[in-house]
Design a protein around this motif. Structure first.
Motif, mmCIF file in Angstrom:
data_model
loop_
_atom_site.group_PDB
_atom_site.id
_atom_site.type_symbol
_atom_site.label_atom_id
_atom_site.label_comp_id
_atom_site.label_asym_id
_atom_site.label_seq_id
_atom_site.Cartn_x
_atom_site.Cartn_y
_atom_site.Cartn_z
ATOM 1 N N GLY A 59 0.795 -1.220 0.000
ATOM 2 C CA GLY A 59 0.000 0.000 0.000
ATOM 3 C C GLY A 59 0.826 1.269 0.000
ATOM 4 O O GLY A 59 0.331 2.339 -0.373
ATOM 5 N N ALA A 60 2.085 1.195 0.437
ATOM 6 C CA ALA A 60 2.996 2.342 0.366
ATOM 7 C C ALA A 60 3.542 2.445 -1.050
ATOM 8 O O ALA A 60 3.964 1.440 -1.631
ATOM 9 N N LEU A 61 3.553 3.642 -1.614
ATOM 10 C CA LEU A 61 3.989 3.823 -2.991
ATOM 11 C C LEU A 61 5.500 3.976 -3.119
ATOM 12 O O LEU A 61 6.004 4.187 -4.226
ATOM 13 N N ALA A 62 6.226 3.893 -2.019
ATOM 14 C CA ALA A 62 7.686 4.034 -2.072
ATOM 15 C C ALA A 62 8.294 3.303 -0.880
ATOM 16 O O ALA A 62 7.603 2.954 0.085
ATOM 17 N N LYS A 63 9.606 3.073 -0.955
ATOM 18 C CA LYS A 63 10.353 2.483 0.150
ATOM 19 C C LYS A 63 11.664 3.247 0.303
ATOM 20 O O LYS A 63 12.153 3.862 -0.659
ATOM 21 N N TYR A 64 12.219 3.228 1.482
ATOM 22 C CA TYR A 64 13.471 3.941 1.725
ATOM 23 C C TYR A 64 14.619 3.175 1.082
ATOM 24 O O TYR A 64 14.750 1.978 1.218
ATOM 25 N N ARG A 65 15.470 3.907 0.364
ATOM 26 C CA ARG A 65 16.334 3.318 -0.645
ATOM 27 C C ARG A 65 17.619 2.695 -0.130
ATOM 28 O O ARG A 65 18.054 1.655 -0.622
ATOM 29 N N LEU A 66 18.273 3.341 0.799
ATOM 30 C CA LEU A 66 19.626 2.939 1.172
ATOM 31 C C LEU A 66 19.648 1.477 1.610
ATOM 32 O O LEU A 66 18.936 1.071 2.526
ATOM 33 N N GLY A 67 20.463 0.657 0.956
ATOM 34 C CA GLY A 67 20.547 -0.751 1.283
ATOM 35 C C GLY A 67 19.241 -1.494 1.095
ATOM 36 O O GLY A 67 19.009 -2.521 1.736
ATOM 37 N N GLY A 114 14.419 12.316 -2.552
ATOM 38 C CA GLY A 114 15.577 11.473 -2.772
ATOM 39 C C GLY A 114 15.658 10.258 -1.880
ATOM 40 O O GLY A 114 16.033 9.178 -2.309
ATOM 41 N N ALA A 115 15.303 10.395 -0.603
ATOM 42 C CA ALA A 115 15.521 9.308 0.359
ATOM 43 C C ALA A 115 14.720 8.064 0.012
ATOM 44 O O ALA A 115 15.154 6.941 0.282
ATOM 45 N N ASN A 116 13.517 8.238 -0.580
ATOM 46 C CA ASN A 116 12.702 7.072 -0.951
ATOM 47 C C ASN A 116 12.333 7.075 -2.436
ATOM 48 O O ASN A 116 11.465 6.310 -2.857
ATOM 49 N N ASP A 117 12.987 7.913 -3.230
ATOM 50 C CA ASP A 117 12.798 7.937 -4.677
ATOM 51 C C ASP A 117 11.316 8.055 -5.035
ATOM 52 O O ASP A 117 10.823 7.377 -5.945
ATOM 53 N N PHE A 118 10.613 8.936 -4.353
ATOM 54 C CA PHE A 118 9.174 9.099 -4.541
ATOM 55 C C PHE A 118 8.918 10.232 -5.540
ATOM 56 O O PHE A 118 9.079 11.405 -5.225
ATOM 57 N N ILE A 119 8.534 9.873 -6.781
ATOM 58 C CA ILE A 119 8.265 10.856 -7.839
ATOM 59 C C ILE A 119 6.802 11.257 -7.726
ATOM 60 O O ILE A 119 5.910 10.606 -8.283
ATOM 61 N N TYR A 120 6.528 12.337 -7.010
ATOM 62 C CA TYR A 120 5.146 12.694 -6.691
ATOM 63 C C TYR A 120 4.497 13.613 -7.724
ATOM 64 O O TYR A 120 3.270 13.760 -7.730
ATOM 65 N N TRP A 121 5.298 14.234 -8.607
ATOM 66 C CA TRP A 121 4.742 15.163 -9.597
ATOM 67 C C TRP A 121 5.561 15.006 -10.872
ATOM 68 O O TRP A 121 6.779 15.192 -10.845
ATOM 69 N N SER A 122 4.918 14.642 -11.967
ATOM 70 C CA SER A 122 5.679 14.437 -13.198
ATOM 71 C C SER A 122 4.749 14.303 -14.391
ATOM 72 O O SER A 122 3.546 14.102 -14.252
ATOM 73 N N GLY A 123 5.338 14.392 -15.562
ATOM 74 C CA GLY A 123 4.658 14.087 -16.805
ATOM 75 C C GLY A 123 5.420 13.005 -17.522
ATOM 76 O O GLY A 123 6.650 13.012 -17.544
ATOM 77 N N ASN A 137 -9.479 2.352 0.290
ATOM 78 C CA ASN A 137 -9.683 3.561 1.066
ATOM 79 C C ASN A 137 -8.755 3.510 2.278
ATOM 80 O O ASN A 137 -8.930 2.680 3.167
ATOM 81 N N LYS A 138 -7.779 4.408 2.292
ATOM 82 C CA LYS A 138 -6.744 4.313 3.327
ATOM 83 C C LYS A 138 -6.012 5.636 3.475
ATOM 84 O O LYS A 138 -6.111 6.530 2.624
ATOM 85 N N VAL A 139 -5.257 5.735 4.558
ATOM 86 C CA VAL A 139 -4.310 6.831 4.765
ATOM 87 C C VAL A 139 -2.915 6.232 4.862
ATOM 88 O O VAL A 139 -2.675 5.318 5.660
ATOM 89 N N TRP A 140 -2.016 6.740 4.033
ATOM 90 C CA TRP A 140 -0.613 6.328 4.070
ATOM 91 C C TRP A 140 0.201 7.486 4.624
ATOM 92 O O TRP A 140 0.120 8.609 4.127
ATOM 93 N N THR A 141 0.980 7.221 5.655
ATOM 94 C CA THR A 141 1.917 8.219 6.167
ATOM 95 C C THR A 141 3.314 7.632 6.147
ATOM 96 O O THR A 141 3.513 6.434 6.374
ATOM 97 N N SER A 142 4.283 8.485 5.861
ATOM 98 C CA SER A 142 5.681 8.059 5.794
ATOM 99 C C SER A 142 6.548 9.161 6.374
ATOM 100 O O SER A 142 6.379 10.340 6.060
ATOM 101 N N LEU A 143 7.481 8.761 7.228
ATOM 102 C CA LEU A 143 8.408 9.706 7.849
ATOM 103 C C LEU A 143 9.788 9.066 7.859
ATOM 104 O O LEU A 143 9.943 7.932 8.329
ATOM 105 N N GLY A 144 10.773 9.782 7.321
ATOM 106 C CA GLY A 144 12.095 9.178 7.259
ATOM 107 C C GLY A 144 13.199 10.187 7.081
ATOM 108 O O GLY A 144 12.967 11.365 6.783
ATOM 109 N N THR A 145 14.425 9.701 7.255
ATOM 110 C CA THR A 145 15.595 10.546 7.080
ATOM 111 C C THR A 145 16.755 9.731 6.523
ATOM 112 O O THR A 145 16.867 8.525 6.775
ATOM 113 N N HIS A 146 17.588 10.390 5.744
ATOM 114 C CA HIS A 146 18.828 9.814 5.224
ATOM 115 C C HIS A 146 19.955 10.743 5.654
ATOM 116 O O HIS A 146 19.949 11.939 5.314
ATOM 117 N N LEU A 147 20.903 10.225 6.414
ATOM 118 C CA LEU A 147 22.016 11.014 6.954
ATOM 119 C C LEU A 147 23.332 10.471 6.437
ATOM 120 O O LEU A 147 23.506 9.254 6.300
#
Length: 447
Positions: free
Chosen positions: A59-67, A144-153, A338-348
């Motif tokens: 259900g999440a449209l992205a995942k955190y990328r590193l490793g 960048g951290a989860n490669d989530f392309i939220y706006w594009s053509g 019908n759902k709510v997806w929330t995502s919170l993350g950081t890449h350091l």
């Protein structure tokens, strides 16, 4: 990831590149050929003594990328100036991008031409703006951290781009057709998103954007509306009266020059019907044409990239997305619900020396369905890295990484339905367990 790519003059291209270059230059005077490239490759072993196994919540449209990118993926762009008008400065370029995708580093792979277009820049009749025709990544915005392309053509089409209006304000318009040769804005195959959902049915997308509306010092608003007009006659499986038009709207504030090249993006998006993007990440992309006006997607996105000091760099991500309007007949767990997806993350990234740095990321994804238990996944990666520099975006990176993920029962049950065989499912690498890890190596390079 914010790609920082240098344009170089090639010494001698590989055979496929040479053929593409020869085709572009067949009737042209000799000129330097520009190129850019990116690729990544990962090899690893999971804690259940199997191969690389990556983690994403159903259900999440992205995942955190590193490793956490089990595929081999590359993009290789070629550009050739094909015309220049000396007296007014107009320049015309032909551009081709080749891409390669191999899941889990297996022998199965896909090659594609996600971009192939001609663009004219500095056109006097457009007040110095641009015009283009073909297939291209059109004004993509991502995290960048989860490669989530939220706006594009994405698709085959053309338009005018960055036409100056007044001050820093610029107008762009693109007419895009759903392109059966391209799966989604991600460019990955096999077919997903609109291509898989709509079959032979098609639609036209009118994309209008205004960018550069001043708000504060180094800050500006960017506005976009995407109108999707279905023009299909339907077929035996999907009659015309089951297909719909839709729209997507984006309002974004961009704060630039934070600690140098850093920036913060805050966006609010809303889509109706096919304008939600469906299984695609981008609101406003052509989604499922069966989605009617009752189906909507509201999204709020916050993304920060900054290099705090020469040693410390960071990316921060926050996403809120609410999907509603699906009937029981249209509900597909993990895809259309019908759902709510929330995502919170950081890449350091912390630079220990000129050629050695430590990368870390931590991401938490939560899905709250209207009907069903809440599912959660937390993912952490630690990655000692040999690199060309200490900065977050310095490349190439040669990483040794350890990735750990933990999820709940609801996440496992959803994966059993939506993605059997995946890492979180009971038929995947970790069975009925609710956690797993992977150790491996990865190369990541821009050139």
């Amino acid at each position: 990831m914010k790609n920082i790519i240098q344009r170089l003059t090639p010494r001698f291209p590989s055979m496929p590149t040479a053929l593409a270059a020869a085709a572009m230059a067949c009737c042209l005077p000799a000129a330097a050929l520009d190129y850019q490239g990116y690729f990544r490759a990962l090899a690893g072993s999971n804690s259940s003594h199997g191969g690389a196994s990556c983690f994403q919540l159903a259900g999440a449209l992205a995942k955190y990328r590193l490793g956490n990118e089990c595929e081999v993926y590359g993009e290789f762009w070629l550009g050739q100036q094909v015309g220049k008008v000396a007296d007014d400065g107009a320049v015309f370029n032909a551009n081709i991008m080749l891409s390669y995708y191999s899941p889990n580093a297996s022998s199965k792979s896909d090659a594609d031409l996600p971009q192939i277009y001609v663009q004219g820049d500095k056109i006097p009749e457009l007040n110095g703006g641009s015009v283009w025709l073909g297939r291209k990544y059109y004004k993509r915005e991502g995290l960048g951290a989860n490669d989530f392309i939220y706006w594009s053509g994405r698709g085959f089409g053309g338009g005018v781009e960055d036409v100056p209006v007044v001050g820093d304000l610029k107008f762009s318009y693109a007419l895009l057709r759903k392109d059966n040769l391209v799966a989604t804005t991600s460019g990955l195959l096999p077919a997903t998103g609109a291509l898989a959902d709509n079959g032979s049915n098609s639609a036209t997308r009118h994309d209008f954007q205004l960018r550069g509306i001043p708000t504060n010092r180094k800050g500006a608003l960017e506005l976009g509306i995407s109108l999707i007009v279905k023009d299909a006659k339907g077929n035996a499986d999907e009659p015309a009266d089951s297909l719909h038009s839709g729209y997507g709207v984006t309002i974004q504030h961009r704060q630039s020059d934070i600690n140098g090249d850093g920036e913060n993006k805050f966006a609010v998006q809303y889509g109706k019907g096919p304008g939600t993007g469906g299984a695609d990440q981008a609101i406003g992309a052509i989604g499922n044409l069966r989605d009617d006006k009752n189906i909507s997607r509201l999204r709020v996105v916050e993304g920060l990239y900054t290099q705090f000091t020469p040693r410390w760099g960071a990316e921060l991500v926050a996403i809120y997305q609410k999907d509603k309007g699906f009937t029981a007949e249209r509900t597909v767990l993990g895809v259309a619900e019908n759902k709510v997806w929330t995502s919170l993350g950081t890449h350091l990234v912390y630079g220990i020396s000129r050629r050695f740095k430590i990368g870390m990321d931590l991401g938490v994804d939560t899905i709250r369905p209207d009907d069903g238990p809440t599912r959660r996944m937390t993912k952490f990666t630690f990655a000692p890295t040999i690199s060309s520099g200490m900065g977050l975006n310095a490349r190439p990176d040669l990483r040794l990484f350890y990735t750990y993920a933990k999820w709940n029962d609801a996440a496992r049950l959803a994966a059993d339905s939506a993605a059997p065989g995946s890492a979180l499912s009971s038929t995947g690498a970790f069975g009925a367990a609710k956690s797993g890890s992977m150790i491996g190596v990865q190369a990541d390079v821009c050139f």
